[in-house]
Design a protein around this motif. Structure first.
Motif: not given
Length: 228
Positions: A27-31, A35-37, A66-71, A79-81
């Motif tokens: 979830q953090f990687d997605y955020a 650009g959420i984080v 957390r409210a912006c994140l998918p399960p 992404g690659a990084v």
């Protein structure tokens, strides 16, 4: 985990900050990817980290994050990084993000779409790809500039120019040099080591003759027809 409990920490890696924000790593990687984080505000030669001050500021907005994140189970593409970081964590050594396009090219980690023009990779494949395949892809997928490509082939820069002109060698990508304006199209060609290795097996080229041509003499490759 409270702010007091980590007051002695001066900076955070991705996993540490994910735990501090009480979200799962993917979830953090997605955020981070969308650009959420915000990205790390502390950089060194080998690490990108978030300062304690930045982490505390993010912690105060953790409910909104957390409210912006998918399960977490829905987050299957990275992404690659981020993919390279996961590989590095699992394999126990640094993994360059450039290995992901090579793994995709070789069919080991499929592309799973694009985000803002950049490819995403199948998280499930990243989690299980064999370490030996990653090591091999890091070698064949390494990108070099023209001068290094010529040295790798054991030929002169002029010989390499003829191979490119004739379409026998095609740049894997192009990047901007430090001297180019941002609006200028990338002009520095990069060549993939795997393509150079394959080129050396082309029996239409007399490699000994090419390599034995002394400086100042016309290239054996000058007679190659120019590609359309």
């Amino acid at each position: 985990m409270t702010e007091t409990a980590v007051r002695g920490r001066t900076s955070y890696g991705p996993g540490e900050l994910a735990r501090f924000l009480e979200v799962e790593r993917r979830q953090f990687d997605y955020a981070l990817a969308v650009g959420i984080v915000p990205g790390p505000d502390r950089h060194s030669r080998r690490q990108r980290r978030w300062t304690h001050r930045c982490a505390v500021r993010l912690r105060r907005t953790a409910p909104e994050i957390r409210a912006c994140l998918p399960p977490a189970p829905e987050l299957e593409h990275l992404g690659a990084v981020r993919s390279a970081e996961l590989l590095a964590d699992r394999l126990g050594h640094d993994v360059d993000p450039c290995v992901l396009p090579e793994l995709a090219l070789l069919g080991h980690v499929p592309r799973a779409g694009y985000y803002r023009g950049r490819p995403l990779y199948d998280r499930r494949a990243v989690d299980v790809v064999d370490g030996d395949l990653v090591t091999a892809a890091a070698l064949t997928g390494r990108l070099v500039m023209g001068e290094e490509a010529a040295r790798y082939l054991g030929i002169r820069a002029a010989d390499l120019d003829h191979l490119v002109r004739a379409g026998r060698l095609v740049p894997a990508t192009k990047v901007r040099s430090r001297y180019q304006r941002r609006r200028s199209a990338p002009a520095v060609a990069l060549y993939r080591i795997g393509d150079l290795d394959e080129l050396t097996t082309d029996d239409r080229i007399d490699w000994p003759a090419v390599r034995d041509t002394p400086r100042g003499r016309p290239s054996v490759l000058a007679s190659l027809p120019t590609a359309d």
